[in-house]
Write a protein that holds these residues in place. Structure first.
Motif, PDB file in Angstrom:
ATOM      1  N   PHE A   7       7.240  -1.562 -11.842  1.00 35.88           N
ATOM      2  CA  PHE A   7       6.626  -0.431 -12.521  1.00 35.88           C
ATOM      3  C   PHE A   7       7.720   0.448 -13.131  1.00 35.88           C
ATOM      4  O   PHE A   7       8.794   0.612 -12.551  1.00 35.88           O
ATOM      5  CB  PHE A   7       5.786   0.405 -11.548  1.00 35.88           C
ATOM      6  N   ASP A   8       7.440   1.001 -14.286  1.00 32.11           N
ATOM      7  CA  ASP A   8       8.375   1.921 -14.926  1.00 32.11           C
ATOM      8  C   ASP A   8       8.483   3.172 -14.067  1.00 32.11           C
ATOM      9  O   ASP A   8       7.490   3.873 -13.852  1.00 32.11           O
ATOM     10  CB  ASP A   8       7.855   2.278 -16.323  1.00 32.11           C
ATOM     11  N   PRO A   9       9.675   3.496 -13.554  1.00 31.90           N
ATOM     12  CA  PRO A   9       9.803   4.633 -12.633  1.00 31.90           C
ATOM     13  C   PRO A   9       9.583   5.991 -13.287  1.00 31.90           C
ATOM     14  O   PRO A   9       9.473   6.999 -12.579  1.00 31.90           O
ATOM     15  CB  PRO A   9      11.238   4.501 -12.113  1.00 31.90           C
ATOM     16  N   GLN A  10       9.498   6.031 -14.613  1.00 34.03           N
ATOM     17  CA  GLN A  10       9.274   7.322 -15.256  1.00 34.03           C
ATOM     18  C   GLN A  10       7.901   7.900 -14.921  1.00 34.03           C
ATOM     19  O   GLN A  10       7.731   9.111 -14.858  1.00 34.03           O
ATOM     20  CB  GLN A  10       9.425   7.203 -16.777  1.00 34.03           C
ATOM     21  N   TYR A  11       6.925   7.022 -14.662  1.00 37.80           N
ATOM     22  CA  TYR A  11       5.579   7.485 -14.351  1.00 37.80           C
ATOM     23  C   TYR A  11       5.510   7.887 -12.883  1.00 37.80           C
ATOM     24  O   TYR A  11       5.822   7.079 -12.006  1.00 37.80           O
ATOM     25  CB  TYR A  11       4.554   6.378 -14.600  1.00 37.80           C
ATOM     26  N   VAL A  54       1.935  -7.238   5.178  1.00 39.00           N
ATOM     27  CA  VAL A  54       1.507  -5.932   4.692  1.00 39.00           C
ATOM     28  C   VAL A  54       2.699  -4.982   4.734  1.00 39.00           C
ATOM     29  O   VAL A  54       3.357  -4.831   5.773  1.00 39.00           O
ATOM     30  CB  VAL A  54       0.350  -5.362   5.525  1.00 39.00           C
ATOM     31  N   VAL A  55       2.967  -4.361   3.600  1.00 40.84           N
ATOM     32  CA  VAL A  55       4.029  -3.366   3.480  1.00 40.84           C
ATOM     33  C   VAL A  55       3.378  -2.036   3.126  1.00 40.84           C
ATOM     34  O   VAL A  55       2.659  -1.941   2.136  1.00 40.84           O
ATOM     35  CB  VAL A  55       5.051  -3.756   2.387  1.00 40.84           C
ATOM     36  N   VAL A  56       3.608  -1.029   3.950  1.00 45.93           N
ATOM     37  CA  VAL A  56       3.112   0.315   3.651  1.00 45.93           C
ATOM     38  C   VAL A  56       4.294   1.211   3.323  1.00 45.93           C
ATOM     39  O   VAL A  56       5.251   1.302   4.110  1.00 45.93           O
ATOM     40  CB  VAL A  56       2.308   0.908   4.820  1.00 45.93           C
ATOM     41  N   VAL A  57       4.236   1.838   2.165  1.00 45.23           N
ATOM     42  CA  VAL A  57       5.265   2.780   1.746  1.00 45.23           C
ATOM     43  C   VAL A  57       4.689   4.178   1.913  1.00 45.23           C
ATOM     44  O   VAL A  57       3.742   4.560   1.218  1.00 45.23           O
ATOM     45  CB  VAL A  57       5.683   2.541   0.287  1.00 45.23           C
ATOM     46  N   ASP A  58       5.239   4.932   2.861  1.00 42.95           N
ATOM     47  CA  ASP A  58       4.759   6.296   3.090  1.00 42.95           C
ATOM     48  C   ASP A  58       5.587   7.257   2.254  1.00 42.95           C
ATOM     49  O   ASP A  58       6.803   7.364   2.408  1.00 42.95           O
ATOM     50  CB  ASP A  58       4.858   6.665   4.566  1.00 42.95           C
ATOM     51  N   GLY A  88       5.864   9.040  -5.928  1.00 41.55           N
ATOM     52  CA  GLY A  88       4.748   8.609  -6.752  1.00 41.55           C
ATOM     53  C   GLY A  88       4.352   7.167  -6.473  1.00 41.55           C
ATOM     54  O   GLY A  88       4.917   6.494  -5.608  1.00 41.55           O
ATOM     55  N   PHE A  89       3.370   6.696  -7.240  1.00 43.77           N
ATOM     56  CA  PHE A  89       2.799   5.380  -6.966  1.00 43.77           C
ATOM     57  C   PHE A  89       3.703   4.234  -7.409  1.00 43.77           C
ATOM     58  O   PHE A  89       4.062   3.366  -6.610  1.00 43.77           O
ATOM     59  CB  PHE A  89       1.444   5.250  -7.654  1.00 43.77           C
ATOM     60  N   GLY A  90       4.078   4.185  -8.676  1.00 42.61           N
ATOM     61  CA  GLY A  90       4.827   3.049  -9.203  1.00 42.61           C
ATOM     62  C   GLY A  90       6.159   2.850  -8.520  1.00 42.61           C
ATOM     63  O   GLY A  90       6.522   1.725  -8.146  1.00 42.61           O
ATOM     64  N   ARG A  91       6.903   3.926  -8.345  1.00 43.37           N
ATOM     65  CA  ARG A  91       8.191   3.809  -7.671  1.00 43.37           C
ATOM     66  C   ARG A  91       7.998   3.419  -6.206  1.00 43.37           C
ATOM     67  O   ARG A  91       8.824   2.691  -5.629  1.00 43.37           O
ATOM     68  CB  ARG A  91       8.956   5.131  -7.770  1.00 43.37           C
ATOM     69  N   GLY A  92       6.892   3.885  -5.605  1.00 44.71           N
ATOM     70  CA  GLY A  92       6.598   3.480  -4.238  1.00 44.71           C
ATOM     71  C   GLY A  92       6.356   1.985  -4.135  1.00 44.71           C
ATOM     72  O   GLY A  92       6.850   1.323  -3.222  1.00 44.71           O
ATOM     73  N   VAL A  93       5.593   1.430  -5.085  1.00 43.93           N
ATOM     74  CA  VAL A  93       5.358  -0.019  -5.095  1.00 43.93           C
ATOM     75  C   VAL A  93       6.674  -0.764  -5.281  1.00 43.93           C
ATOM     76  O   VAL A  93       6.937  -1.779  -4.619  1.00 43.93           O
ATOM     77  CB  VAL A  93       4.355  -0.412  -6.189  1.00 43.93           C
ATOM     78  N   ILE A 117       0.855  -1.182   0.000  1.00 42.16           N
ATOM     79  CA  ILE A 117       0.000   0.000   0.000  1.00 42.16           C
ATOM     80  C   ILE A 117       0.894   1.236   0.000  1.00 42.16           C
ATOM     81  O   ILE A 117       1.752   1.388   0.874  1.00 42.16           O
ATOM     82  CB  ILE A 117      -0.924   0.021   1.229  1.00 42.16           C
ATOM     83  N   VAL A 118       0.711   2.088  -0.982  1.00 42.34           N
ATOM     84  CA  VAL A 118       1.460   3.345  -1.062  1.00 42.34           C
ATOM     85  C   VAL A 118       0.563   4.452  -0.524  1.00 42.34           C
ATOM     86  O   VAL A 118      -0.561   4.647  -0.998  1.00 42.34           O
ATOM     87  CB  VAL A 118       1.895   3.651  -2.503  1.00 42.34           C
ATOM     88  N   SER A 119       1.056   5.167   0.459  1.00 42.85           N
ATOM     89  CA  SER A 119       0.234   6.157   1.162  1.00 42.85           C
ATOM     90  C   SER A 119       0.863   7.541   1.083  1.00 42.85           C
ATOM     91  O   SER A 119       2.086   7.693   1.202  1.00 42.85           O
ATOM     92  CB  SER A 119       0.078   5.744   2.635  1.00 42.85           C
ATOM     93  N   TYR A 120       0.011   8.533   0.876  1.00 42.06           N
ATOM     94  CA  TYR A 120       0.466   9.930   0.910  1.00 42.06           C
ATOM     95  C   TYR A 120      -0.643  10.778   1.522  1.00 42.06           C
ATOM     96  O   TYR A 120      -1.699  10.973   0.916  1.00 42.06           O
ATOM     97  CB  TYR A 120       0.811  10.432  -0.494  1.00 42.06           C
ATOM     98  N   ASN A 121      -0.416  11.229   2.741  1.00 39.42           N
ATOM     99  CA  ASN A 121      -1.383  12.086   3.443  1.00 39.42           C
ATOM    100  C   ASN A 121      -2.775  11.443   3.512  1.00 39.42           C
ATOM    101  O   ASN A 121      -3.786  12.082   3.222  1.00 39.42           O
ATOM    102  CB  ASN A 121      -1.467  13.462   2.777  1.00 39.42           C
ATOM    103  N   THR A 122      -2.819  10.173   3.899  1.00 38.55           N
ATOM    104  CA  THR A 122      -4.098   9.460   3.966  1.00 38.55           C
ATOM    105  C   THR A 122      -4.319   8.879   5.362  1.00 38.55           C
ATOM    106  O   THR A 122      -4.779   7.755   5.513  1.00 38.55           O
ATOM    107  CB  THR A 122      -4.141   8.320   2.930  1.00 38.55           C
TER     108      THR A 122
END
Length: 334
Positions: A205-209, A47-51, A79-84, A19-24
């Motif tokens: 995930f492609d880190p460019q996105y 469960v892995v949370v990436v803040d 961002g999302f993809g790099r966070g995953v 789970i990628v989290s940002y201000n949630t």
């Protein structure tokens, strides 16, 4: 070999939920509470949370209330993809499950997804249903692949004027019955299960996105390797926020993600035409809102999006970052 037998034999869980989290803060606390309550002994999970460098108390709240979570604190928002990708590289499950923090389980979606994947090996990627709070599909768990026709639908306004019609909005898959098992073109990162080995072969995930279209890109590259994404209706989550791209900043990110995908997957000429059509679609909506007084855009400031077109039309810049590989993921899991 699944569940407790797999974990006993390998020391690894069946699935790593990332789970990628940002201000949630409030959303993710509710998500984690109900997620843990939904897990079953038949499928073992971590469960892995990436803040993503949240400015609120998200990370501290998770550390305090969910000590069993493997928490990755980032110092910048990647961002999302790099966070995953970051989460995958500290995980050990034989499957990886991307899950949004604005989701709530209905029943036992993790068990349903992993069991379904075990029963349908070789497809590589799997998803379920994302629902409105009233139980109806919000149609965000899977997508059609971009095409010149789908981009033309946006450029001409057909996808807005005839919202819900498959011929006008083929990327939205409005005619797909998500209540039955079926192969789908592309999956949403909102709820996406992928075999660990395949994720490594793809380099994650492609880190460019930064945000948006990274899941379409992943699906497209996976299909090139022979994957056939599947949807199972028995795995369900309520999607509380859903189409949050109605804000101007997120709409710009959505278009930038789409432009990045087009430039990376299509020929230069075809991509240039398609990005030009995206700009035409934005211009059409800006005219409709300012000149004709028509606004079917759910509050988006299309004039502002039009003025920012040079920025989003260029796509995201390349990012030089270490990506997950099969070998690295195997070392992590070992």
């Amino acid at each position: 070999m699944t569940g407790q037998h797999w974990q006993a034999a390998t020391g690894r869980p069946d699935v790593s939920i990332i789970i990628v989290s940002y201000n949630t803060s409030e959303l993710i606390r509710r998500c984690l509470t109900e997620l843990y309550a939904s897990l079953t002994p038949q499928v073992t999970a971590e469960v892995v949370v990436v803040d993503n460098a949240s400015g609120d108390v998200s990370a501290d709240a998770i550390a305090t209330h969910f000590p069993q979570v493997r928490l990755v604190r980032l110092t910048t928002n990647v961002g999302f993809g790099r966070g995953v990708n970051r989460g995958a590289m500290v995980s050990s499950g034989r499957y990886l499950l991307c899950l949004n923090p604005d989701t709530l389980p209905v029943g036992h979606p993790v068990t349903e997804l992993v069991t379904f994947a075990d029963q349908h090996p070789g497809h590589g990627l799997y998803t379920g249903r994302t629902l409105h709070p009233d139980g109806t599909d919000d149609n965000y768990s899977c997508w059609g692949m971009p095409s010149l026709w789908s981009v033309f639908g946006f450029a001409s306004g057909l996808s807005t004027a005839f919202r819900g019609r498959a011929w006008a909005d083929p990327e939205g898959l409005p005619d797909y019955d998500r209540r039955s098992v079926r192969e789908v073109p592309a999956l949403s990162g909102c709820i996406l299960l992928i075999e660990r080995e395949l994720f490594g072969r793809l380099g994650g995930f492609d880190p460019q996105y930064f945000l948006y279209s990274e899941d379409i890109d992943l699906s497209a590259r996976a299909r090139e390797l022979g994957a056939r994404p599947l949807l199972t209706p028995t795995a369900q989550v309520v999607h509380l926020v859903g189409a949050s791209s109605s804000s101007d900043g997120q709409r710009i990110r959505l278009l930038r993600g789409k432009a990045t995908y087009l430039r990376r997957h299509w020929s230069p000429l075809r991509a240039r035409i398609a990005v030009g059509m995206l700009a035409a679609g934005v211009g059409l909506r800006a005219i409709g809102k300012t000149v004709l007084g028509r606004d079917r855009s759910r509050g988006v400031d299309w004039v502002g999006v039009w003025r920012a077109r040079a920025d989003w039309a260029a796509g995201y810049p390349p990012v030089d970052e270490e990506r997950p590989t099969t070998e690295r993921l195997q070392r992590t899991a070992g």
